[in-house]
Scaffold this motif. Structure first.
Motif, short mmCIF file in Angstrom:
data_model
loop_
_atom_site.label_atom_id
_atom_site.label_comp_id
_atom_site.label_asym_id
_atom_site.label_seq_id
_atom_site.Cartn_x
_atom_site.Cartn_y
_atom_site.Cartn_z
N THR A 10 21.03 -6.37 -32.17
CA THR A 10 21.57 -7.16 -31.07
C THR A 10 20.66 -8.35 -30.80
O THR A 10 19.48 -8.35 -31.17
N HIS A 11 21.22 -9.37 -30.16
CA HIS A 11 20.44 -10.50 -29.65
C HIS A 11 20.29 -10.39 -28.13
O HIS A 11 19.59 -11.19 -27.51
N ASP A 12 20.98 -9.42 -27.54
CA ASP A 12 21.09 -9.32 -26.09
C ASP A 12 20.02 -8.38 -25.53
O ASP A 12 20.06 -7.16 -25.76
N ILE A 13 19.06 -8.93 -24.78
CA ILE A 13 17.97 -8.14 -24.22
C ILE A 13 18.48 -7.07 -23.27
O ILE A 13 18.07 -5.91 -23.34
N ASP A 14 19.38 -7.45 -22.36
CA ASP A 14 19.87 -6.48 -21.38
C ASP A 14 20.67 -5.36 -22.04
O ASP A 14 20.63 -4.21 -21.60
N GLU A 15 21.38 -5.68 -23.11
CA GLU A 15 22.11 -4.66 -23.87
C GLU A 15 21.14 -3.66 -24.47
O GLU A 15 21.35 -2.44 -24.40
N ALA A 16 20.06 -4.16 -25.05
CA ALA A 16 19.04 -3.27 -25.63
C ALA A 16 18.39 -2.41 -24.56
O ALA A 16 18.17 -1.21 -24.76
N MET A 17 18.10 -3.00 -23.40
CA MET A 17 17.48 -2.25 -22.31
C MET A 17 18.40 -1.15 -21.79
O MET A 17 17.95 -0.07 -21.40
N LEU A 18 19.70 -1.41 -21.78
CA LEU A 18 20.66 -0.41 -21.30
C LEU A 18 20.82 0.73 -22.30
O LEU A 18 20.82 1.90 -21.92
N LEU A 19 20.94 0.40 -23.58
CA LEU A 19 21.35 1.39 -24.57
C LEU A 19 20.20 2.12 -25.26
O LEU A 19 20.31 3.31 -25.56
N ALA A 20 19.11 1.42 -25.54
CA ALA A 20 18.13 1.93 -26.49
C ALA A 20 17.07 2.83 -25.85
O ALA A 20 16.65 2.62 -24.72
N ASP A 21 16.64 3.81 -26.63
CA ASP A 21 15.43 4.57 -26.30
C ASP A 21 14.20 3.80 -26.77
O ASP A 21 13.16 3.82 -26.13
N LYS A 22 14.36 3.13 -27.94
CA LYS A 22 13.28 2.32 -28.49
C LYS A 22 13.86 0.97 -28.91
O LYS A 22 14.97 0.90 -29.45
N ILE A 23 13.08 -0.09 -28.68
CA ILE A 23 13.49 -1.44 -29.04
C ILE A 23 12.47 -1.97 -30.05
O ILE A 23 11.29 -2.10 -29.73
N VAL A 24 12.94 -2.25 -31.26
CA VAL A 24 12.07 -2.70 -32.34
C VAL A 24 12.10 -4.23 -32.39
O VAL A 24 13.18 -4.83 -32.49
N LEU A 25 10.92 -4.85 -32.32
CA LEU A 25 10.82 -6.31 -32.28
C LEU A 25 10.41 -6.85 -33.65
O LEU A 25 9.36 -6.49 -34.18
N MET A 26 11.26 -7.72 -34.20
CA MET A 26 10.99 -8.34 -35.51
C MET A 26 10.49 -9.76 -35.32
O MET A 26 11.01 -10.51 -34.50
N THR A 27 9.46 -10.13 -36.10
CA THR A 27 8.99 -11.50 -36.08
C THR A 27 9.99 -12.41 -36.79
O THR A 27 10.93 -11.93 -37.42
N ASN A 28 9.78 -13.71 -36.69
CA ASN A 28 10.68 -14.65 -37.35
C ASN A 28 10.54 -14.58 -38.87
O ASN A 28 9.46 -14.30 -39.39
N TYR A 74 11.85 -5.55 -14.57
CA TYR A 74 11.37 -6.91 -14.86
C TYR A 74 10.17 -6.90 -15.80
O TYR A 74 10.01 -7.81 -16.62
N ALA A 75 9.32 -5.89 -15.70
CA ALA A 75 8.19 -5.80 -16.62
C ALA A 75 8.70 -5.65 -18.06
O ALA A 75 8.20 -6.30 -18.99
N LEU A 76 9.71 -4.80 -18.24
CA LEU A 76 10.28 -4.57 -19.57
C LEU A 76 11.02 -5.81 -20.06
O LEU A 76 10.82 -6.27 -21.20
N ARG A 77 11.84 -6.39 -19.20
CA ARG A 77 12.63 -7.56 -19.60
C ARG A 77 11.74 -8.76 -19.92
O ARG A 77 11.96 -9.46 -20.90
N ASN A 78 10.72 -8.98 -19.09
CA ASN A 78 9.82 -10.10 -19.33
C ASN A 78 9.03 -9.93 -20.63
O ASN A 78 8.75 -10.90 -21.33
N HIS A 79 8.68 -8.68 -20.93
CA HIS A 79 7.96 -8.42 -22.19
C HIS A 79 8.83 -8.78 -23.39
O HIS A 79 8.37 -9.43 -24.33
N LEU A 80 10.10 -8.37 -23.36
CA LEU A 80 11.01 -8.66 -24.46
C LEU A 80 11.30 -10.16 -24.55
O LEU A 80 11.32 -10.75 -25.64
#
Length: 303
Positions: A197-215, A245-251
């Motif tokens: 996904t590209h949607d931060i809020d979608e990931a925060m709602l659905l995921a147990d873990k969010i994997v961050l990929m570099t460019n 907000y701590a989680l969203r700002n980090h992402l």
């Protein structure tokens, strides 16, 4: 920790470059996924998110590394891994139950008609499409079509559900309600899910873990973010939680800044691609001293 259901090991994908040589989209990607986990992968276009999903689905071959599912290396498509694409991909001449039954009979060719019908009905009820069994795709809304796709995927009872931005083409209201529905279904069925996904809020709602990929090119996993919001989070209320907000700002900070500066960030520091950093962003306790914009001390309160 228990042995993961899915293990992505040293995965790499390279393409021939114009003028000779190769372009590396991503390399040395390691990621374990436990049974029942909902994992979201976030990163900018070009980092290889969809390619990783296609390799997991068996629709693409890696240039290096392997994907192990339940102790066996995958070598092609399998009914153990169901894919939900951005489009619903329904057969237009078949009804709702016909589309689902087509998948179920592929999984269980030995089943009789009544057993297939009862099994399909179970998942039609799960996605709240009871009463629409005999409608064709042309008679359904966009959200209803996507529900049929979800029911079809769940009905073959896969070991892993792969989702490629399945809600991106829907309007905001339909998307919100379907996201909530998917979370409910996956929680109830303990389904293992890998979603991009590209949607931060979608990931925060659905995921147990969010994997961050570099460019990309040369993308890698920067870190794995554990979701610090409650398990019973809902779209309408999750923003009220102290950690939101701590989680969203980090992402957001990662996508805006760190994703392109990650190589410089880790220069001279230990980085093991087999064990990417795991972080748990959370609100600072009341009374923790921070610095104001002018450099003077101030107390941080939970937002």
């Amino acid at each position: 920790m228990t042995k993961p259901l899915i293990s992505i090991e040293a995965l790499a994908r390279r393409y021939p470059a114009r003028g000779g040589g190769e372009t590396t989209i991503f390399e040395n990607v390691w990621l374990p996924i436990q049974k029942g986990e909902f994992v979201c992968l976030i990163g900018h276009s070009g980092c290889g998110k969809t390619t990783i999903l296609n390799v997991l689905a068996g629709l693409d071959q890696p240039s290096g590394g392997a994907v192990i599912v339940d102790g066996r290396e995958i070598s092609g498509p399998s009914l153990d891994r169901a894919v939900i694409f951005q489009g619903h991909s329904l057969l237009p001449w078949m009804t709702v139950i016909g589309n689902i039954a087509f998948a179920v009979t592929s999984r269980h060719p030995e089943w009789g008609r009544e057993k297939v019908r009862a099994h399909c009905q179970k998942y039609i009820d799960v996605v709240h499409l009871t009463g629409s069994e005999h409608k064709k795709p042309a008679e359904l809304s966009g959200g209803m079509k996507q529900r049929v796709g979800i029911a079809r995927a769940l009905a073959i009872e896969p070991k892993m559900l792969l989702m490629d931005e399945p809600f991106s083409a829907l309007d905001a209201l339909t998307r919100g309600s379907l996201q909530d529905e998917v979370r409910r279904i996956c929680t109830e069925t303990e389904q293992t899910v890998f979603m991009i996904t590209h949607d931060i809020d979608e990931a925060m709602l659905l995921a147990d873990k969010i994997v961050l990929m570099t460019n990309g090119p040369g993308a890698k996993i920067a870190e794995i973010v554990e979701n610090t919001l409650p398990k019973d989070r809902r779209p309408a209320t999750m923003h009220k939680h102290a950690n939101y907000y701590a989680l969203r700002n980090h992402l957001l900070d990662f996508l805006v800044t760190r994703s392109k500066n990650f190589a410089a960030e880790i220069e001279g520091k230990p980085y093991d691609p087999r064990k990417p950093p795991v972080v748990r962003p959370g609100a600072k306790p009341v009374g923790v001293e921070t610095l104001a914009d002018d450099g003077s001390p101030r107390s941080a309160a939970i937002a």
